[in-house]
Design a protein around this motif. Structure first.
Motif, PDB file in Angstrom:
ATOM      1  N   LEU A 165       5.064   2.367  -0.377  1.00 42.43           N
ATOM      2  CA  LEU A 165       5.244   3.357  -1.434  1.00 42.43           C
ATOM      3  C   LEU A 165       4.666   4.702  -1.023  1.00 42.43           C
ATOM      4  CD1 LEU A 165       4.226   1.232  -4.560  1.00 42.43           C
ATOM      5  CD2 LEU A 165       6.521   1.592  -3.627  1.00 42.43           C
ATOM      6  N   ASN A 166       5.186   5.782  -1.632  1.00 41.94           N
ATOM      7  CA  ASN A 166       4.516   7.059  -1.451  1.00 41.94           C
ATOM      8  C   ASN A 166       3.493   7.239  -2.574  1.00 41.94           C
ATOM      9  OD1 ASN A 166       6.035   7.787  -3.681  1.00 41.94           O
ATOM     10  ND2 ASN A 166       7.041   9.540  -2.703  1.00 41.94           N
ATOM     11  N   SER A 167       2.763   8.354  -2.534  1.00 34.32           N
ATOM     12  CA  SER A 167       1.656   8.547  -3.485  1.00 34.32           C
ATOM     13  C   SER A 167       2.104   8.486  -4.939  1.00 34.32           C
ATOM     14  CB  SER A 167       0.985   9.900  -3.217  1.00 34.32           C
ATOM     15  OG  SER A 167       0.551   9.991  -1.890  1.00 34.32           O
ATOM     16  N   ALA A 168       3.220   9.137  -5.259  1.00 36.34           N
ATOM     17  CA  ALA A 168       3.678   9.198  -6.652  1.00 36.34           C
ATOM     18  C   ALA A 168       4.058   7.826  -7.178  1.00 36.34           C
ATOM     19  CB  ALA A 168       4.865  10.157  -6.766  1.00 36.34           C
ATOM     20  N   THR A 192       0.851  -1.187   0.000  1.00 37.56           N
ATOM     21  CA  THR A 192       0.000   0.000   0.000  1.00 37.56           C
ATOM     22  C   THR A 192       0.890   1.242   0.000  1.00 37.56           C
ATOM     23  OG1 THR A 192      -1.872   1.082   1.085  1.00 37.56           O
ATOM     24  CG2 THR A 192      -0.240   0.032   2.512  1.00 37.56           C
ATOM     25  N   PHE A 193       0.319   2.408   0.350  1.00 43.37           N
ATOM     26  CA  PHE A 193       1.077   3.650   0.207  1.00 43.37           C
ATOM     27  C   PHE A 193       0.722   4.640   1.304  1.00 43.37           C
ATOM     28  CE2 PHE A 193      -2.955   4.674  -1.556  1.00 43.37           C
ATOM     29  CZ  PHE A 193      -3.096   6.049  -1.556  1.00 43.37           C
ATOM     30  N   PHE A 194       1.538   5.699   1.405  1.00 41.83           N
ATOM     31  CA  PHE A 194       1.239   6.802   2.302  1.00 41.83           C
ATOM     32  C   PHE A 194       1.216   8.091   1.506  1.00 41.83           C
ATOM     33  CE2 PHE A 194       5.801   6.542   2.129  1.00 41.83           C
ATOM     34  CZ  PHE A 194       6.273   7.837   2.262  1.00 41.83           C
ATOM     35  N   ASP A 195       0.538   9.086   2.037  1.00 41.57           N
ATOM     36  CA  ASP A 195       0.344  10.346   1.319  1.00 41.57           C
ATOM     37  C   ASP A 195       1.546  11.250   1.529  1.00 41.57           C
ATOM     38  OD1 ASP A 195      -0.863  12.293  -0.161  1.00 41.57           O
ATOM     39  OD2 ASP A 195      -2.145  13.023   1.450  1.00 41.57           O
ATOM     40  N   GLU A 196       2.295  11.495   0.449  1.00 41.04           N
ATOM     41  CA  GLU A 196       3.478  12.347   0.515  1.00 41.04           C
ATOM     42  C   GLU A 196       3.644  13.058  -0.808  1.00 41.04           C
ATOM     43  OE1 GLU A 196       7.978  11.667   2.000  1.00 41.04           O
ATOM     44  OE2 GLU A 196       7.490  10.680   0.107  1.00 41.04           O
TER      45      GLU A 196
END
Length: 226
Positions: free
Chosen positions: A201-204, A155-159
């Motif tokens: 992962l980050n958002s991009a 999954t990912f985090f918002d960055e």
């Protein structure tokens, strides 16, 4: 007489204080705060999984009960592990809503505690249930998937930054190639710091490989680039 009266008053105060502690414990106040060291290091994020509050994990077996506390707002949620993932604890949407701060998709200051024993889950241990588990990898026909350096869903985090990742397995500077086996899209990222996941992962980076509307990449491979 004055000395005796002081002893009587002191004894009365002690009785009242003891009663107050007993009442408070009975109401559960004593259990409202984290009691020990966290069993999962790093930030906590969530998947887009629906259903009642639950979690997935790469550290604890199915049925394990965990209490997750957000130290920034003192909100807590008790969840049961329902399958594997690439994180020590990955909350689903309902669990995240119980503990998150408005507009935040990552809980950086947290405590994760193991609660009681494991609870048996329907289908746990069945050979025919393997293909239905989160994070199970099915490579495309005719092309075997390389051995992944990380197990479970991603999954990912918002960055707001260029494609990158954090990890609890690889040091900062490690380059990883993450491939979504459902659409064969891949991204190459550099680990920029620690997290509670093998690869987060980050958002991009997530935008480069995700399928529309999906916040979780179940079928994946992670390769370490030399």
């Amino acid at each position: 007489m004055k000395l005796q009266r002081k002893h009587v008053l002191a004894a009365g105060v002690a009785v009242v204080a003891t009663a107050a502690v007993a009442v408070g414990t009975g109401l559960g106040f004593a259990d409202s705060a984290p009691t020990g060291q966290s069993v999962c290091p790093g930030s906590i994020t969530f998947s887009a999984e629906g259903g009642a509050p639950a979690a997935t994990s790469n550290q604890f077996p199915v049925g394990t009960r965990l209490r997750v506390t957000n130290l920034d707002n003192n909100k807590a949620a008790e969840v049961t592990v329902v399958g594997p993932s690439g994180s020590c604890v990955l909350l689903n949407s309902a669990a995240m809503e119980l503990v998150r701060e408005p507009g935040k998709n990552v809980i950086r200051r947290n405590v994760v505690e193991r609660v009681g024993g494991a609870v048996a889950q329907p289908g746990a241990g069945r050979p025919d249930a393997v293909g239905d588990r989160p994070g199970s990898v099915s490579p495309p026909a005719g092309r075997p998937a390389p051995r992944s350096a990380c197990q479970g869903a991603i999954t990912f985090f918002d960055e707001a930054a260029g494609p990158a990742a954090t990890s609890n397995q690889f040091p900062a500077g490690t380059r990883l190639r993450v491939t979504n086996l459902d659409n064969n899209k891949a991204t190459t990222v550099t680990v920029t710091g620690p997290s509670g996941s093998c690869v987060l992962l980050n958002s991009a980076a997530m935008e480069q490989i995700r399928e529309p509307g999906k916040n979780l990449v179940r079928n994946n491979t992670v390769e370490v680039l030399r």
